[in-house]
Design an enzyme around this catalytic site. Sequence first.
Site, PDB file in Angstrom:
ATOM      1  N   HIS A  76       0.823  -1.213   0.000  1.00  0.00           N
ATOM      2  CA  HIS A  76       0.000   0.000   0.000  1.00  0.00           C
ATOM      3  C   HIS A  76       0.851   1.255   0.000  1.00  0.00           C
ATOM      4  O   HIS A  76       2.053   1.226   0.290  1.00  0.00           O
ATOM      5  CB  HIS A  76      -0.958   0.000   1.201  1.00  0.00           C
ATOM      6  CG  HIS A  76      -0.303   0.116   2.539  1.00  0.00           C
ATOM      7  ND1 HIS A  76       0.116   1.318   3.069  1.00  0.00           N
ATOM      8  CD2 HIS A  76       0.003  -0.820   3.469  1.00  0.00           C
ATOM      9  CE1 HIS A  76       0.636   1.119   4.265  1.00  0.00           C
ATOM     10  NE2 HIS A  76       0.583  -0.181   4.529  1.00  0.00           N
TER      11      HIS A  76
ATOM     12  N   CYS B  14       3.092  -4.702   6.756  1.00  0.00           N
ATOM     13  CA  CYS B  14       2.795  -4.521   5.337  1.00  0.00           C
ATOM     14  C   CYS B  14       4.045  -4.095   4.564  1.00  0.00           C
ATOM     15  O   CYS B  14       5.104  -3.875   5.136  1.00  0.00           O
ATOM     16  CB  CYS B  14       1.716  -3.453   5.172  1.00  0.00           C
ATOM     17  SG  CYS B  14       0.077  -3.980   5.710  1.00  0.00           S
TER      18      CYS B  14
END
Length: 156
Positions: free
Chosen positions: A116, A132
């Site tokens: 992301h 992440c």
Amino acid sequence: MLIHVSIEQQLLTIQDGTARQEYAVSTALNGPGEQSGSNCTPRGQHIVRARIGQGAPLGAVFVGRRPTGEIWSPALARQHPDRDWILTRILWLSGCQPGFNRLGRVDSMRRFIYIHGTPDSEPMGVPRSHGCIRMRNTDVTALFDRVSVGCPVFIE
């Protein structure tokens, strides 16, 4: 099409036939690991399970994979100092190796592991995430536009 993430080099490489593109990333501050609650980046074979944010503006803020209607700014960051900023686009990953990164307490998808966007003020090439794979907003948009659901992602 194949995405390769090197935790050691903090580098994401996308290979599409003969074309190759590299992007600096930021993986987990806690290093590699698969356990739920570890805040580590899971290793191994994954796929892109979902693409979220198509058409959203650069800096669009997501909470729970839903756009909030906000656009990241330093002023917004000061209002919400504890937010883990998920911006612009989300590629939600699903592990492919049962017992290693899929199912039970090691399930990457249930851990909400994404590729992301993040604020451009955040450093790349340095482990800083909560598990992440963070990218610059323009880079994650370029990657998102080239990748489809089911694209293989290998993290090592």
